[in-house]
Design a protein around this motif. Structure first.
Motif, PDB file in Angstrom:
ATOM      1  N   SER A  92       0.688  -1.252   0.077  1.00 19.79           N
ATOM      2  CA  SER A  92      -0.057  -0.135  -0.119  1.00 19.79           C
ATOM      3  C   SER A  92       0.874   1.331  -0.047  1.00 19.79           C
ATOM      4  N   GLU A  93       1.937   1.222   0.768  1.00 21.83           N
ATOM      5  CA  GLU A  93       2.996   2.355   0.807  1.00 21.83           C
ATOM      6  C   GLU A  93       3.520   2.578  -0.393  1.00 21.83           C
ATOM      7  N   ARG A  94       3.891   1.476  -1.312  1.00 22.93           N
ATOM      8  CA  ARG A  94       4.559   1.755  -2.604  1.00 22.93           C
ATOM      9  C   ARG A  94       3.684   2.414  -3.416  1.00 22.93           C
ATOM     10  N   MET A  95       2.345   1.885  -3.345  1.00 25.38           N
ATOM     11  CA  MET A  95       1.272   2.409  -4.310  1.00 25.38           C
ATOM     12  C   MET A  95       0.998   3.806  -4.134  1.00 25.38           C
ATOM     13  N   GLU A  96       1.113   4.324  -2.840  1.00 24.96           N
ATOM     14  CA  GLU A  96       1.036   5.796  -2.630  1.00 24.96           C
ATOM     15  C   GLU A  96       2.142   6.558  -3.090  1.00 24.96           C
ATOM     16  N   ASP A  97       3.436   5.946  -2.793  1.00 26.11           N
ATOM     17  CA  ASP A  97       4.497   6.654  -3.516  1.00 26.11           C
ATOM     18  C   ASP A  97       4.683   6.851  -4.802  1.00 26.11           C
ATOM     19  N   THR A  98       4.145   5.781  -5.456  1.00 20.67           N
ATOM     20  CA  THR A  98       4.100   5.764  -7.054  1.00 20.67           C
ATOM     21  C   THR A  98       2.971   6.685  -7.529  1.00 20.67           C
ATOM     22  N   ALA A  99       1.964   6.790  -6.591  1.00 21.59           N
ATOM     23  CA  ALA A  99       0.742   7.834  -7.289  1.00 21.59           C
ATOM     24  C   ALA A  99       1.123   9.255  -6.841  1.00 21.59           C
ATOM     25  N   PHE A 100       1.872   9.578  -5.684  1.00 27.52           N
ATOM     26  CA  PHE A 100       2.004  11.078  -5.225  1.00 27.52           C
ATOM     27  C   PHE A 100       3.328  11.348  -5.050  1.00 27.52           C
ATOM     28  N   PHE A 137      21.846  10.604   2.858  1.00 24.83           N
ATOM     29  CA  PHE A 137      20.969  10.158   1.602  1.00 24.83           C
ATOM     30  C   PHE A 137      19.746   9.692   2.428  1.00 24.83           C
ATOM     31  N   ARG A 138      19.632   9.211   3.665  1.00 32.39           N
ATOM     32  CA  ARG A 138      18.702   8.961   4.320  1.00 32.39           C
ATOM     33  C   ARG A 138      17.774  10.080   5.004  1.00 32.39           C
ATOM     34  N   ARG A 139      18.418  11.011   4.997  1.00 35.99           N
ATOM     35  CA  ARG A 139      17.656  12.625   5.224  1.00 35.99           C
ATOM     36  C   ARG A 139      16.905  12.776   3.815  1.00 35.99           C
ATOM     37  N   LEU A 140      17.735  12.649   2.815  1.00 35.25           N
ATOM     38  CA  LEU A 140      16.959  12.871   1.548  1.00 35.25           C
ATOM     39  C   LEU A 140      15.949  11.992   1.239  1.00 35.25           C
ATOM     40  N   ALA A 141      15.707  10.774   1.606  1.00 38.10           N
ATOM     41  CA  ALA A 141      14.922   9.847   1.461  1.00 38.10           C
ATOM     42  C   ALA A 141      13.526  10.268   2.277  1.00 38.10           C
ATOM     43  N   LYS A 142      13.905  10.764   3.312  1.00 36.00           N
ATOM     44  CA  LYS A 142      12.726  11.113   4.301  1.00 36.00           C
ATOM     45  C   LYS A 142      12.040  12.650   4.085  1.00 36.00           C
ATOM     46  N   THR A 143      13.020  13.526   3.925  1.00 32.76           N
ATOM     47  CA  THR A 143      12.592  14.832   3.626  1.00 32.76           C
ATOM     48  C   THR A 143      12.778  15.509   2.344  1.00 32.76           C
ATOM     49  N   GLY A 144      13.534  14.773   1.525  1.00 32.27           N
ATOM     50  CA  GLY A 144      13.695  15.553   0.284  1.00 32.27           C
ATOM     51  C   GLY A 144      14.962  16.465   0.285  1.00 32.27           C
ATOM     52  N   ALA A 145      15.472  16.500   1.362  1.00 32.26           N
ATOM     53  CA  ALA A 145      16.835  17.568   1.350  1.00 32.26           C
ATOM     54  C   ALA A 145      17.908  16.999   1.956  1.00 32.26           C
ATOM     55  N   ILE A 146      19.196  17.085   1.761  1.00 35.78           N
ATOM     56  CA  ILE A 146      20.225  16.487   2.478  1.00 35.78           C
ATOM     57  C   ILE A 146      20.374  17.180   4.028  1.00 35.78           C
ATOM     58  N   PRO A 150       7.126  12.534  -6.325  1.00 32.50           N
ATOM     59  CA  PRO A 150       8.020  12.634  -7.563  1.00 32.50           C
ATOM     60  C   PRO A 150       9.037  11.420  -7.822  1.00 32.50           C
ATOM     61  N   ALA A 151       9.656  11.289  -9.099  1.00 34.67           N
ATOM     62  CA  ALA A 151      10.423  10.099  -9.177  1.00 34.67           C
ATOM     63  C   ALA A 151      11.692  10.112  -8.359  1.00 34.67           C
ATOM     64  N   ALA A 152      12.203  11.346  -8.077  1.00 37.63           N
ATOM     65  CA  ALA A 152      13.672  11.298  -7.137  1.00 37.63           C
ATOM     66  C   ALA A 152      12.954  10.848  -5.843  1.00 37.63           C
ATOM     67  N   SER A 153      12.170  11.208  -5.549  1.00 37.42           N
ATOM     68  CA  SER A 153      11.723  10.963  -3.905  1.00 37.42           C
ATOM     69  C   SER A 153      11.624   9.166  -3.826  1.00 37.42           C
ATOM     70  N   ARG A 154      10.850   8.643  -5.164  1.00 41.28           N
ATOM     71  CA  ARG A 154      10.531   7.171  -4.948  1.00 41.28           C
ATOM     72  C   ARG A 154      11.961   6.503  -5.018  1.00 41.28           C
ATOM     73  N   LEU A 155      12.677   6.848  -5.768  1.00 42.18           N
ATOM     74  CA  LEU A 155      14.275   6.392  -6.017  1.00 42.18           C
ATOM     75  C   LEU A 155      14.990   6.274  -4.904  1.00 42.18           C
ATOM     76  N   ALA A 156      14.918   7.698  -4.056  1.00 45.29           N
ATOM     77  CA  ALA A 156      15.707   8.038  -2.840  1.00 45.29           C
ATOM     78  C   ALA A 156      15.147   6.866  -1.689  1.00 45.29           C
ATOM     79  N   ARG A 157      13.962   6.795  -1.624  1.00 46.60           N
ATOM     80  CA  ARG A 157      13.124   5.803  -0.499  1.00 46.60           C
ATOM     81  C   ARG A 157      13.666   4.307  -0.823  1.00 46.60           C
ATOM     82  N   ARG A 158      13.563   4.056  -2.167  1.00 44.73           N
ATOM     83  CA  ARG A 158      13.847   2.537  -2.596  1.00 44.73           C
ATOM     84  C   ARG A 158      15.296   2.214  -2.120  1.00 44.73           C
ATOM     85  N   ILE A 159      16.251   3.091  -2.590  1.00 46.34           N
ATOM     86  CA  ILE A 159      17.573   2.966  -2.190  1.00 46.34           C
ATOM     87  C   ILE A 159      17.798   2.950  -0.667  1.00 46.34           C
ATOM     88  N   ASP A 160      17.272   3.655   0.074  1.00 44.72           N
ATOM     89  CA  ASP A 160      17.440   3.788   1.444  1.00 44.72           C
ATOM     90  C   ASP A 160      16.947   2.238   1.986  1.00 44.72           C
TER      91      ASP A 160
END
Length: 227
Positions: free
Chosen positions: A142-150, A218-227, A152-162
């Motif tokens: 469910s979380e991954r579906m929300e990520d895909t829907a809402f 990188f983990r801060r980037l995945a959570k907040t979108g900023a380093i 941006p690509a950079a945030s989805r990629l950062a979260r997956r790498i995290d």
């Protein structure tokens, strides 16, 4: 030949699925486990194959995926040491819902469905843990579906790498095509974003490999979108 029980107990005791079970329950599960070995690129099972049990990876990597009508591969998950998969088939015995292929030399333990169901008759706590695991998987989907829907690509990629960093450490052996499949973006988009992160020193790139230089950043980037 049955696998050494102490090795299976040690693997299961640190896996989130089995960690809450009493030692004697782990010993009983270990007693029904069988060892399996896969060479690199060897197929464990294909979508549609009979669902005959569950697998626990001791070491190595397994790609879970499928293929569309045009022959394009879709990577659904990448699994490594300590991961458990095949829970759905373990319960319902129906056909496999995806392919499982080894990406490298892989050692596993196999829990046959018939033996496991017999064990559940006497160990209801194991059934409860299995239900909890499946609920966690559904929440993750469910979380991954929300990520895909809402997101941006950079945030989805950062979260997956995290998530991959948590599972495999700061050196990740994964292709850009696989990252794209896991996040629902194109390879070109993955490449552009990885190059940007490389320029600011977050990571370096190799053939089928990422090395994360600043894990906390990188983990801060995945959570907040900023380093």
């Amino acid at each position: 030949m049955r696998s050494a029980p102490h090795l299976v107990v040690r693997l299961l005791s640190v896996n989130p699925f089995f960690a809450g079970l009493a030692h004697d329950a782990l010993v009983k599960i270990a007693a029904i486990c069988l060892p399996r070995h896969l060479a690199p690129h060897e197929v464990l099972f294909l979508k549609g194959d009979p669902g005959d049990g569950l697998y626990a990876i001791r070491h190595g990597r397994i790609r879970i995926g499928t293929m569309d009508d045009a022959g394009q591969q879709l990577t659904m998950n990448l699994l490594g040491g300590g991961d458990v998969f095949g829970e759905i088939a373990l319960l319902d015995g129906r056909a496999r819902s995806a392919d499982a292929i080894a990406l490298e030399d892989t050692e596993m333990f196999f829990v046959p469905r018939r033996d496991f169901l017999n064990l559940l008759d006497n160990e209801p706590l194991i059934a409860i843990r299995l239900i909890e695991l499946l609920c966690e998987r559904l929440r993750g989907m469910s979380e991954r579906m929300e990520d895909t829907a809402f997101l941006p690509a950079a945030s989805r990629l950062a979260r997956r790498i995290d998530v991959l960093i948590t599972d495999y450490g700061s050196e990740l052996h994964i292709s850009q095509e696989e990252l794209g499949a896991l996040t629902g973006v194109t390879r070109e988009t993955v490449n552009r974003q990885l190059q940007r992160w490389k320029e600011v020193g977050l990571l370096s790139l190799g053939r089928g490999r990422l090395v994360i230089h600043n894990v906390d950043g990188f983990r801060r980037l995945a959570k907040t979108g900023a380093i």
